[in-house]
Design a protein around this motif. Structure first.
Motif, PDB file in Angstrom:
ATOM      1  N   LEU A 179      14.481 -18.208  -8.668  1.00  0.00           N
ATOM      2  CA  LEU A 179      15.739 -18.007  -9.381  1.00  0.00           C
ATOM      3  C   LEU A 179      16.127 -16.530  -9.380  1.00  0.00           C
ATOM      4  N   SER A 180      17.421 -16.271  -9.356  1.00  0.00           N
ATOM      5  CA  SER A 180      17.927 -14.906  -9.449  1.00  0.00           C
ATOM      6  C   SER A 180      17.919 -14.461 -10.906  1.00  0.00           C
ATOM      7  N   ASN A 181      18.150 -13.170 -11.149  1.00  0.00           N
ATOM      8  CA  ASN A 181      18.217 -12.667 -12.519  1.00  0.00           C
ATOM      9  C   ASN A 181      19.308 -13.373 -13.312  1.00  0.00           C
ATOM     10  N   ARG A 182      20.441 -13.599 -12.679  1.00  0.00           N
ATOM     11  CA  ARG A 182      21.547 -14.259 -13.384  1.00  0.00           C
ATOM     12  C   ARG A 182      21.180 -15.705 -13.735  1.00  0.00           C
ATOM     13  N   CYS A 238       2.300  -5.741  -9.472  1.00  0.00           N
ATOM     14  CA  CYS A 238       3.074  -6.225  -8.329  1.00  0.00           C
ATOM     15  C   CYS A 238       4.216  -5.242  -8.034  1.00  0.00           C
ATOM     16  N   PRO A 239       4.335  -4.769  -6.794  1.00  0.00           N
ATOM     17  CA  PRO A 239       5.352  -3.764  -6.488  1.00  0.00           C
ATOM     18  C   PRO A 239       6.756  -4.315  -6.303  1.00  0.00           C
ATOM     19  N   ASN A 240       6.890  -5.625  -6.157  1.00  0.00           N
ATOM     20  CA  ASN A 240       8.216  -6.185  -5.913  1.00  0.00           C
ATOM     21  C   ASN A 240       8.261  -7.647  -6.347  1.00  0.00           C
ATOM     22  N   ARG A 241       9.446  -8.221  -6.219  1.00  0.00           N
ATOM     23  CA  ARG A 241       9.685  -9.581  -6.694  1.00  0.00           C
ATOM     24  C   ARG A 241       8.948 -10.630  -5.860  1.00  0.00           C
ATOM     25  N   ILE A 242       8.789 -10.341  -4.581  1.00  0.00           N
ATOM     26  CA  ILE A 242       8.071 -11.284  -3.722  1.00  0.00           C
ATOM     27  C   ILE A 242       6.641 -11.450  -4.214  1.00  0.00           C
ATOM     28  N   ARG A 243       5.990 -10.324  -4.512  1.00  0.00           N
ATOM     29  CA  ARG A 243       4.616 -10.383  -4.989  1.00  0.00           C
ATOM     30  C   ARG A 243       4.523 -11.077  -6.341  1.00  0.00           C
ATOM     31  N   LEU A 244       5.532 -10.884  -7.177  1.00  0.00           N
ATOM     32  CA  LEU A 244       5.545 -11.609  -8.449  1.00  0.00           C
ATOM     33  C   LEU A 244       5.610 -13.114  -8.202  1.00  0.00           C
ATOM     34  N   ALA A 245       6.458 -13.527  -7.259  1.00  0.00           N
ATOM     35  CA  ALA A 245       6.578 -14.950  -6.949  1.00  0.00           C
ATOM     36  C   ALA A 245       5.263 -15.508  -6.425  1.00  0.00           C
ATOM     37  N   ARG A 257       7.715 -15.184 -23.363  1.00  0.00           N
ATOM     38  CA  ARG A 257       8.960 -15.008 -22.619  1.00  0.00           C
ATOM     39  C   ARG A 257       8.693 -14.428 -21.228  1.00  0.00           C
ATOM     40  N   GLU A 258       7.734 -13.523 -21.139  1.00  0.00           N
ATOM     41  CA  GLU A 258       7.371 -12.980 -19.826  1.00  0.00           C
ATOM     42  C   GLU A 258       6.807 -14.068 -18.924  1.00  0.00           C
ATOM     43  N   ARG A 259       6.044 -14.986 -19.500  1.00  0.00           N
ATOM     44  CA  ARG A 259       5.523 -16.099 -18.702  1.00  0.00           C
ATOM     45  C   ARG A 259       6.666 -16.997 -18.214  1.00  0.00           C
ATOM     46  N   ASP A 260       7.651 -17.219 -19.076  1.00  0.00           N
ATOM     47  CA  ASP A 260       8.821 -18.008 -18.669  1.00  0.00           C
ATOM     48  C   ASP A 260       9.532 -17.345 -17.496  1.00  0.00           C
ATOM     49  N   VAL A 261       9.752 -16.031 -17.606  1.00  0.00           N
ATOM     50  CA  VAL A 261      10.450 -15.301 -16.547  1.00  0.00           C
ATOM     51  C   VAL A 261       9.634 -15.315 -15.262  1.00  0.00           C
ATOM     52  N   LEU A 262       8.321 -15.134 -15.373  1.00  0.00           N
ATOM     53  CA  LEU A 262       7.459 -15.155 -14.188  1.00  0.00           C
ATOM     54  C   LEU A 262       7.552 -16.499 -13.480  1.00  0.00           C
ATOM     55  N   ALA A 263       7.526 -17.572 -14.242  1.00  0.00           N
ATOM     56  CA  ALA A 263       7.620 -18.906 -13.640  1.00  0.00           C
ATOM     57  C   ALA A 263       8.946 -19.085 -12.900  1.00  0.00           C
ATOM     58  N   MET A 264      10.031 -18.559 -13.476  1.00  0.00           N
ATOM     59  CA  MET A 264      11.347 -18.714 -12.852  1.00  0.00           C
ATOM     60  C   MET A 264      11.479 -17.828 -11.619  1.00  0.00           C
ATOM     61  N   ASP A 292      18.276  -4.863  -6.691  1.00  0.00           N
ATOM     62  CA  ASP A 292      16.813  -4.815  -6.674  1.00  0.00           C
ATOM     63  C   ASP A 292      16.177  -6.187  -6.791  1.00  0.00           C
ATOM     64  N   GLU A 293      16.894  -7.212  -6.354  1.00  0.00           N
ATOM     65  CA  GLU A 293      16.316  -8.547  -6.284  1.00  0.00           C
ATOM     66  C   GLU A 293      15.894  -8.832  -4.845  1.00  0.00           C
ATOM     67  N   THR A 294      15.352 -10.018  -4.628  1.00  0.00           N
ATOM     68  CA  THR A 294      14.822 -10.380  -3.318  1.00  0.00           C
ATOM     69  C   THR A 294      15.582 -11.578  -2.774  1.00  0.00           C
ATOM     70  N   PRO A 295      16.543 -11.346  -1.887  1.00  0.00           N
ATOM     71  CA  PRO A 295      17.353 -12.454  -1.387  1.00  0.00           C
ATOM     72  C   PRO A 295      16.677 -13.269  -0.296  1.00  0.00           C
ATOM     73  N   PHE A 296      15.890 -14.237  -0.718  1.00  0.00           N
ATOM     74  CA  PHE A 296      15.311 -15.232   0.171  1.00  0.00           C
ATOM     75  C   PHE A 296      15.843 -16.594  -0.249  1.00  0.00           C
ATOM     76  N   THR A 297      16.025 -17.474   0.715  1.00  0.00           N
ATOM     77  CA  THR A 297      16.320 -18.852   0.332  1.00  0.00           C
ATOM     78  C   THR A 297      15.075 -19.444  -0.304  1.00  0.00           C
ATOM     79  N   ARG A 298      15.235 -20.482  -1.080  1.00  0.00           N
ATOM     80  CA  ARG A 298      14.077 -21.105  -1.729  1.00  0.00           C
ATOM     81  C   ARG A 298      13.134 -21.711  -0.697  1.00  0.00           C
TER      82      ARG A 298
END
Length: 220
Positions: A173-176, A202-209, A161-168, A125-131
């Motif tokens: 960055l991947s979950n790992r 946000c419905p997905n990781r792209i929108r979060l980014a 901590r949520e702000r840290d994760v959002l920034a990453m 459930d991650e979003t595999p895009f190159t940077r």
């Protein structure tokens, strides 16, 4: 078959491309190819039949193209994640694939480890895009072609901590990778990402980014 095995459908009209991808996936202990399609119609049928975790989808195919097939799969089988795989790394292919519901976007000349990583990230459930592609998405969003969530550019109350994760997430960055940077478990990161999606709408990781970029949460 292991419960952790990723079930995969390959969709490409070129037999040699499918053969190479199958050989690559057969070399991985955690990926099982459950079907191969030479066009989008066949890909859609195989998804309905096998309910795979991931589809590697070529975008330019006869009869039914990959964009149309992606749209159909996203509508009828949302649990199946489609990763667009194309020869062309350009906006004319990227944005239609994203709008159709693709969970990721790779070019066919990507290194084999990157393709396997994309399959695993999509299944997770991650979003595999190159940077580089993520940076283009963010730039386009900032120019209002692909706006962030309707909430607008302000963030709801978040923990530090949520702000840290959002920034990453905004940095691609991947979950790992986030777990390693914050010295926490991957499951903890997944929980933070889920909470971020719920709080921001946000419905997905792209929108979060994109939200991270447009609110200044992501690094420059």
């Amino acid at each position: 078959m292991s419960a952790d095995m990723i079930r995969l459908v390959l969709a490409d009209d070129q037999h040699l491309v499918r053969l190479g991808l199958r050989m690559l996936c057969d070399s991985a202990d955690d990926v099982e190819v459950v079907g191969e399609a030479s066009d989008g119609h066949e890909a859609t049928r195989l998804v309905a039949e096998h309910r795979p975790d991931v589809v590697l989808m070529d975008l330019r195919m006869p009869r039914v193209d990959g964009i149309t097939a992606t749209r159909r799969i996203a509508a009828s089988h949302p649990a199946t994640r489609v990763v667009a795989l194309t020869t062309f790394d350009d906006d004319d292919h990227l944005y239609p694939a994203l709008a159709a519901g693709a969970a990721g976007f790779l070019t066919k000349d990507a290194p084999p480890p990157d393709i396997l990583d994309a399959i695993r990230r999509a299944a997770n459930d991650e979003t595999p895009f190159t940077r580089e592609i993520l940076a283009r998405l963010v730039t386009r969003a900032l120019h209002a072609h692909l706006p962030p969530e309707p909430r607008g550019p302000s963030l709801p109350p978040l923990t530090s901590r949520e702000r840290d994760v959002l920034a990453m997430v905004g940095a691609g960055l991947s979950n790992r990778e986030i777990a390693e940077a914050l010295h926490v478990g991957v499951t903890t990161v997944k929980t933070h990402v889920t909470n971020l999606m719920r709080k921001t709408g946000c419905p997905n990781r792209i929108r979060l980014a994109l939200l991270a970029a447009t609110t200044g949460a992501a690094p420059e």
